[in-house]
Scaffold this motif. Structure first.
Motif, PDB file in Angstrom:
ATOM      1  N   ALA A 157     -48.294  13.203 -33.163  1.00  0.00           N
ATOM      2  CA  ALA A 157     -48.997  13.847 -34.276  1.00  0.00           C
ATOM      3  C   ALA A 157     -49.111  15.346 -34.041  1.00  0.00           C
ATOM      4  O   ALA A 157     -48.931  16.149 -34.974  1.00  0.00           O
ATOM      5  CB  ALA A 157     -50.381  13.228 -34.451  1.00  0.00           C
ATOM      6  N   ASP A 158     -49.372  15.719 -32.807  1.00  0.00           N
ATOM      7  CA  ASP A 158     -49.459  17.141 -32.474  1.00  0.00           C
ATOM      8  C   ASP A 158     -48.102  17.821 -32.654  1.00  0.00           C
ATOM      9  O   ASP A 158     -48.015  18.941 -33.160  1.00  0.00           O
ATOM     10  CB  ASP A 158     -49.957  17.306 -31.042  1.00  0.00           C
ATOM     11  CG  ASP A 158     -50.180  18.763 -30.670  1.00  0.00           C
ATOM     12  OD1 ASP A 158     -51.054  19.406 -31.289  1.00  0.00           O
ATOM     13  OD2 ASP A 158     -49.489  19.268 -29.759  1.00  0.00           O
ATOM     14  N   ALA A 205     -54.574   9.908 -38.655  1.00  0.00           N
ATOM     15  CA  ALA A 205     -55.432   9.052 -39.475  1.00  0.00           C
ATOM     16  C   ALA A 205     -54.977   9.016 -40.931  1.00  0.00           C
ATOM     17  O   ALA A 205     -55.301   8.077 -41.664  1.00  0.00           O
ATOM     18  CB  ALA A 205     -56.884   9.534 -39.397  1.00  0.00           C
ATOM     19  N   GLN A 206     -54.215  10.040 -41.350  1.00  0.00           N
ATOM     20  CA  GLN A 206     -53.734  10.118 -42.725  1.00  0.00           C
ATOM     21  C   GLN A 206     -52.229   9.934 -42.830  1.00  0.00           C
ATOM     22  O   GLN A 206     -51.726   9.485 -43.865  1.00  0.00           O
ATOM     23  CB  GLN A 206     -54.116  11.491 -43.316  1.00  0.00           C
ATOM     24  CG  GLN A 206     -55.593  11.799 -43.281  1.00  0.00           C
ATOM     25  CD  GLN A 206     -56.417  10.830 -44.113  1.00  0.00           C
ATOM     26  OE1 GLN A 206     -55.962  10.364 -45.162  1.00  0.00           O
ATOM     27  NE2 GLN A 206     -57.620  10.517 -43.657  1.00  0.00           N
ATOM     28  N   ASP A 207     -51.509  10.279 -41.786  1.00  0.00           N
ATOM     29  CA  ASP A 207     -50.046  10.238 -41.779  1.00  0.00           C
ATOM     30  C   ASP A 207     -49.599   9.114 -40.844  1.00  0.00           C
ATOM     31  O   ASP A 207     -49.900   9.137 -39.642  1.00  0.00           O
ATOM     32  CB  ASP A 207     -49.515  11.584 -41.294  1.00  0.00           C
ATOM     33  CG  ASP A 207     -47.998  11.708 -41.392  1.00  0.00           C
ATOM     34  OD1 ASP A 207     -47.316  10.670 -41.521  1.00  0.00           O
ATOM     35  OD2 ASP A 207     -47.504  12.847 -41.329  1.00  0.00           O
ATOM     36  N   MET A 208     -48.881   8.150 -41.377  1.00  0.00           N
ATOM     37  CA  MET A 208     -48.486   6.988 -40.577  1.00  0.00           C
ATOM     38  C   MET A 208     -47.289   7.245 -39.671  1.00  0.00           C
ATOM     39  O   MET A 208     -46.978   6.423 -38.809  1.00  0.00           O
ATOM     40  CB  MET A 208     -48.160   5.807 -41.501  1.00  0.00           C
ATOM     41  CG  MET A 208     -49.363   5.182 -42.162  1.00  0.00           C
ATOM     42  SD  MET A 208     -48.889   3.700 -43.106  1.00  0.00           S
ATOM     43  CE  MET A 208     -48.246   2.646 -41.806  1.00  0.00           C
ATOM     44  N   ARG A 209     -46.603   8.359 -39.847  1.00  0.00           N
ATOM     45  CA  ARG A 209     -45.377   8.591 -39.087  1.00  0.00           C
ATOM     46  C   ARG A 209     -45.567   8.493 -37.565  1.00  0.00           C
ATOM     47  O   ARG A 209     -44.771   7.823 -36.896  1.00  0.00           O
ATOM     48  CB  ARG A 209     -44.762   9.935 -39.470  1.00  0.00           C
ATOM     49  CG  ARG A 209     -44.144   9.969 -40.856  1.00  0.00           C
ATOM     50  CD  ARG A 209     -43.591  11.346 -41.151  1.00  0.00           C
ATOM     51  NE  ARG A 209     -44.642  12.360 -41.149  1.00  0.00           N
ATOM     52  CZ  ARG A 209     -44.420  13.675 -41.112  1.00  0.00           C
ATOM     53  NH1 ARG A 209     -43.168  14.135 -41.066  1.00  0.00           N
ATOM     54  NH2 ARG A 209     -45.423  14.519 -41.130  1.00  0.00           N
TER      55      ARG A 209
END
Length: 241
Positions: A157-158, A165-169
């Protein structure tokens, strides 16, 4: 003489240890090694925390400061492996796609593990086999894996500059990449090997597993594109953001 494996030392690139930290790590390693040795010798049910502490020459209280139980101690190598993979993942070039970055981080970890020697691989394989057969070991193993994957998700995510929490990638990438590694490890562990001549085989299993993921994903994409050319309203390929 006590075996040196599993190695749970400080990952490359970590801050240098002071004397107190080094002593604590060595004590933890001794208890983890004792737990693996005893469980492989006698089975999970027959081993007590007291026996592990005695083998490692520490008190029961010292054991409890480091581990929740005998399964947690025996699988400390898994926790250390997750730490190493995530450290390597943080160090991958920022322009690498996340899935490729994870695969390459696994490759770095495997290359470092080669230095442990063939005996370490034999014991590792034996313990992985036991994980499949013993419910308490399996539960501890899965808990450690989930913790490592949560950290991987944060790292990805970083890299993507997004909120997991919002982006499932990040979760999808880690779920796929870590699942492939788990499948490769379990398949490798279940193979019949002659003596200790199996250390060099694991990277090949891991690479084959990741290649399979890529091939399956490419095949699925090809089929969806073909379906969309016949059915333009295909719910997957026709969707526009």
């Amino acid at each position: 003489m006590k075996a040196k494996e599993p190695d749970t030392g400080t990952p490359a690139g970590a801050p240098a240890e002071d004397r107190r930290q080094r002593k604590a790590r060595q004590t933890r390693e001794a208890m983890a090694t004792a737990a693996v040795d005893l469980i492989l010798e006698h089975g999970v049910a027959a081993v007590t925390v007291e026996a592990i502490a005695e083998r490692a020459d520490v008190t029961r209280r010292t054991f409890s400061r480091h581990f929740q139980g005998k399964e947690d101690a025996a699988l400390d190598f898994t926790r250390a492996d997750g730490t190493r993979i995530n450290a390597a993942l943080r160090g991958r070039p920022v322009d690498e796609p996340p899935l490729i970055a994870y695969r390459n981080a696994v490759g770095e970890w495997l290359a470092a593990r080669e230095s442990l020697g063939r005996r370490a691989y034999v014991r590792w394989r034996e313990l992985l086999r036991l994980v499949d057969a013993e419910p308490t070991l399996f539960a501890a193993y899965e808990r450690i894996r989930v913790d490592a994957q949560d950290e991987s998700i944060a790292v990805i995510a970083d890299r993507l500059g997004t909120d997991p929490a919002q982006d499932m990638r990040p979760a999808v990438v880690v779920g796929a990449a870590a699942g492939v590694l788990s499948a490769a490890l379990r398949t490798w562990a279940r193979q019949e090997h002659r003596g200790d001549q199996d250390a060099a085989g694991l990277p090949a299993w891991v690479n084959r597993a990741y290649d399979t993921l890529t091939e399956q994903a490419a095949g699925a994409l090809g089929r969806n594109v073909a379906a969309a050319s016949v059915h333009p309203s295909h719910p997957i390929t026709a969707r526009k953001e």
